[in-house]
Design a protein around this motif. Structure first.
Motif, PDB file in Angstrom:
ATOM      1  N   GLN A  59     -80.009   1.635  -1.884  1.00  0.00           N
ATOM      2  CA  GLN A  59     -79.597   2.833  -1.152  1.00  0.00           C
ATOM      3  C   GLN A  59     -78.228   2.654  -0.520  1.00  0.00           C
ATOM      4  OE1 GLN A  59     -80.977   5.633  -1.261  1.00  0.00           O
ATOM      5  NE2 GLN A  59     -83.071   5.267  -1.857  1.00  0.00           N
ATOM      6  N   GLY A  60     -77.413   3.668  -0.597  1.00  0.00           N
ATOM      7  CA  GLY A  60     -76.101   3.665   0.040  1.00  0.00           C
ATOM      8  C   GLY A  60     -75.108   4.430  -0.808  1.00  0.00           C
ATOM      9  N   VAL A  61     -74.238   5.200  -0.151  1.00  0.00           N
ATOM     10  CA  VAL A  61     -73.231   5.958  -0.884  1.00  0.00           C
ATOM     11  C   VAL A  61     -72.239   4.968  -1.500  1.00  0.00           C
ATOM     12  CG1 VAL A  61     -71.720   6.360   1.120  1.00  0.00           C
ATOM     13  CG2 VAL A  61     -71.655   7.924  -0.809  1.00  0.00           C
ATOM     14  N   ARG A  62     -71.909   5.202  -2.752  1.00  0.00           N
ATOM     15  CA  ARG A  62     -70.935   4.365  -3.460  1.00  0.00           C
ATOM     16  C   ARG A  62     -69.554   4.889  -3.103  1.00  0.00           C
ATOM     17  NH1 ARG A  62     -75.860   2.596  -3.677  1.00  0.00           N
ATOM     18  NH2 ARG A  62     -76.534   1.730  -5.647  1.00  0.00           N
ATOM     19  N   THR A  63     -68.735   4.033  -2.551  1.00  0.00           N
ATOM     20  CA  THR A  63     -67.431   4.465  -2.069  1.00  0.00           C
ATOM     21  C   THR A  63     -66.299   3.932  -2.940  1.00  0.00           C
ATOM     22  OG1 THR A  63     -67.136   2.557  -0.639  1.00  0.00           O
ATOM     23  CG2 THR A  63     -68.238   4.484   0.322  1.00  0.00           C
ATOM     24  N   LYS A  64     -65.164   4.592  -2.795  1.00  0.00           N
ATOM     25  CA  LYS A  64     -63.911   4.015  -3.283  1.00  0.00           C
ATOM     26  C   LYS A  64     -62.947   4.092  -2.113  1.00  0.00           C
ATOM     27  CE  LYS A  64     -62.326   8.243  -5.612  1.00  0.00           C
ATOM     28  NZ  LYS A  64     -62.084   8.817  -6.938  1.00  0.00           N
ATOM     29  N   ILE A  77     -68.895  11.807   3.120  1.00  0.00           N
ATOM     30  CA  ILE A  77     -69.644  10.540   3.210  1.00  0.00           C
ATOM     31  C   ILE A  77     -69.972  10.111   4.634  1.00  0.00           C
ATOM     32  CG2 ILE A  77     -68.807   9.682   0.989  1.00  0.00           C
ATOM     33  CD1 ILE A  77     -66.970   7.766   2.587  1.00  0.00           C
ATOM     34  N   VAL A  78     -69.373  10.736   5.650  1.00  0.00           N
ATOM     35  CA  VAL A  78     -69.612  10.240   7.015  1.00  0.00           C
ATOM     36  C   VAL A  78     -71.033  10.507   7.515  1.00  0.00           C
ATOM     37  CG1 VAL A  78     -67.202  10.186   7.731  1.00  0.00           C
ATOM     38  CG2 VAL A  78     -68.541  12.255   8.088  1.00  0.00           C
ATOM     39  N   ASP A  79     -71.725  11.448   6.911  1.00  0.00           N
ATOM     40  CA  ASP A  79     -73.111  11.707   7.312  1.00  0.00           C
ATOM     41  C   ASP A  79     -74.109  10.852   6.539  1.00  0.00           C
ATOM     42  OD1 ASP A  79     -72.393  13.563   9.242  1.00  0.00           O
ATOM     43  OD2 ASP A  79     -72.463  15.239   7.834  1.00  0.00           O
ATOM     44  N   GLU A  80     -73.626  10.123   5.545  1.00  0.00           N
ATOM     45  CA  GLU A  80     -74.505   9.213   4.801  1.00  0.00           C
ATOM     46  C   GLU A  80     -74.864   8.033   5.716  1.00  0.00           C
ATOM     47  OE1 GLU A  80     -75.715   9.544   1.746  1.00  0.00           O
ATOM     48  OE2 GLU A  80     -74.623  11.372   1.249  1.00  0.00           O
ATOM     49  N   THR A 123     -71.179  -7.010  -2.716  1.00  0.00           N
ATOM     50  CA  THR A 123     -71.135  -5.643  -2.200  1.00  0.00           C
ATOM     51  C   THR A 123     -71.940  -5.629  -0.915  1.00  0.00           C
ATOM     52  OG1 THR A 123     -70.906  -4.652  -4.391  1.00  0.00           O
ATOM     53  CG2 THR A 123     -71.724  -3.220  -2.631  1.00  0.00           C
ATOM     54  N   ILE A 124     -71.321  -5.092   0.133  1.00  0.00           N
ATOM     55  CA  ILE A 124     -71.999  -4.995   1.424  1.00  0.00           C
ATOM     56  C   ILE A 124     -72.506  -3.570   1.604  1.00  0.00           C
ATOM     57  CG2 ILE A 124     -69.866  -4.504   2.696  1.00  0.00           C
ATOM     58  CD1 ILE A 124     -71.061  -6.209   5.009  1.00  0.00           C
ATOM     59  N   PHE A 125     -73.717  -3.463   2.095  1.00  0.00           N
ATOM     60  CA  PHE A 125     -74.345  -2.190   2.455  1.00  0.00           C
ATOM     61  C   PHE A 125     -74.383  -2.173   3.979  1.00  0.00           C
ATOM     62  CE2 PHE A 125     -75.581  -3.073  -1.761  1.00  0.00           C
ATOM     63  CZ  PHE A 125     -75.906  -1.884  -2.378  1.00  0.00           C
ATOM     64  N   ILE A 126     -73.561  -1.329   4.571  1.00  0.00           N
ATOM     65  CA  ILE A 126     -73.429  -1.310   6.025  1.00  0.00           C
ATOM     66  C   ILE A 126     -73.703   0.102   6.531  1.00  0.00           C
ATOM     67  CG2 ILE A 126     -70.915  -0.979   5.864  1.00  0.00           C
ATOM     68  CD1 ILE A 126     -70.712  -2.720   8.467  1.00  0.00           C
ATOM     69  N   LYS A 127     -74.391   0.176   7.666  1.00  0.00           N
ATOM     70  CA  LYS A 127     -74.652   1.477   8.272  1.00  0.00           C
ATOM     71  C   LYS A 127     -73.323   2.120   8.646  1.00  0.00           C
ATOM     72  CE  LYS A 127     -79.098   0.263  10.269  1.00  0.00           C
ATOM     73  NZ  LYS A 127     -79.808  -0.044  11.528  1.00  0.00           N
ATOM     74  N   THR A 128     -73.219   3.410   8.421  1.00  0.00           N
ATOM     75  CA  THR A 128     -71.989   4.129   8.720  1.00  0.00           C
ATOM     76  C   THR A 128     -71.621   3.964  10.191  1.00  0.00           C
ATOM     77  OG1 THR A 128     -72.411   5.672   6.923  1.00  0.00           O
ATOM     78  CG2 THR A 128     -70.865   6.394   8.623  1.00  0.00           C
ATOM     79  N   ASP A 129     -72.596   4.040  11.086  1.00  0.00           N
ATOM     80  CA  ASP A 129     -72.325   3.860  12.516  1.00  0.00           C
ATOM     81  C   ASP A 129     -71.735   2.483  12.788  1.00  0.00           C
ATOM     82  OD1 ASP A 129     -73.292   6.403  13.001  1.00  0.00           O
ATOM     83  OD2 ASP A 129     -75.237   5.718  13.759  1.00  0.00           O
ATOM     84  N   ASP A 130     -72.266   1.450  12.118  1.00  0.00           N
ATOM     85  CA  ASP A 130     -71.750   0.093  12.310  1.00  0.00           C
ATOM     86  C   ASP A 130     -70.345  -0.056  11.732  1.00  0.00           C
ATOM     87  OD1 ASP A 130     -73.948  -0.805  13.728  1.00  0.00           O
ATOM     88  OD2 ASP A 130     -74.928  -1.691  11.974  1.00  0.00           O
ATOM     89  N   LEU A 131     -70.067   0.631  10.641  1.00  0.00           N
ATOM     90  CA  LEU A 131     -68.728   0.592  10.064  1.00  0.00           C
ATOM     91  C   LEU A 131     -67.717   1.182  11.048  1.00  0.00           C
ATOM     92  CD1 LEU A 131     -66.802   0.031   7.709  1.00  0.00           C
ATOM     93  CD2 LEU A 131     -67.390   2.310   6.833  1.00  0.00           C
ATOM     94  N   PHE A 132     -68.060   2.312  11.651  1.00  0.00           N
ATOM     95  CA  PHE A 132     -67.163   2.921  12.636  1.00  0.00           C
ATOM     96  C   PHE A 132     -67.037   2.040  13.882  1.00  0.00           C
ATOM     97  CE2 PHE A 132     -67.422   6.490   9.846  1.00  0.00           C
ATOM     98  CZ  PHE A 132     -66.250   7.189  10.048  1.00  0.00           C
TER      99      PHE A 132
END
Length: 164
Positions: free
Chosen positions: A43-48, A124-127, A140-149
């Motif tokens: 699970q997690g949005v695939r980003t570029k 993607i910010v709501d993912e 590949t790291i899967f990080i919570k969006t809140d933790d990334l911010f």
């Protein structure tokens, strides 16, 4: 500047109290398609993440869904940036300590000048979870969006959210 490393990312996250993330180790991925294949089923949005250069050595980092095309004209209209294009590898090395194909927000750890403006596409910010190479393309790291911010705030970057 030396290249950013996965260990550098792990150490920074630990120092900031961010420990709830997952890392998938895999063979070197040189494209988003390769990386996506290695992490299928998770699970997690695939980003570029694109590192861009504008007029007068203005630098931009744009983070968006890896399936969405980048519209440079729209980006310039939304941000007021001028003559934006993909930054050359030497700028990537100089500003972020990264090689092409490994760009992620974690490269900002090496941007001592704090001269990169960071933008997230609103899609993607709501993912809840986002995926990145943590300064090396064998993970590949899967990080919570809140933790990334939270990470970005800890290293003094204030990303803007735009509708690309």
């Amino acid at each position: 500047m030396t290249l950013g490393t996965y260990q550098q990312v792990k150490d920074a996250l630990k120092n900031f109290g961010i420990t709830d993330y997952t890392v998938i180790d895999h063979p070197a991925a040189h494209t988003t398609e390769e990386a996506d294949a290695y992490i299928a089923g998770h699970q997690g949005v695939r980003t570029k993440t694109m590192f861009l250069k504008g007029k007068k050595k203005n630098f931009y980092m744009v983070i968006m869904d890896d399936k969405k095309p980048m519209d440079f004209h729209e980006f310039m209209a939304l941000t007021g940036a001028k003559r934006v294009s993909m930054a050359r590898p030497e700028y990537l090395q100089e500003q972020l300590g990264l090689a092409p194909g490994i760009v992620s927000p974690f490269g900002l750890l090496n941007n001592e000048a704090h001269n990169v403006k960071v933008y997230f596409d609103k899609d993607i910010v709501d993912e809840p979870i986002q995926t990145f190479h943590p300064n090396e393309n064998t993970h590949t790291i899967f990080i919570k969006t809140d933790d990334l911010f939270k990470f970005l705030k800890q290293i003094d970057f204030e990303p803007e959210i735009i509708d690309l």
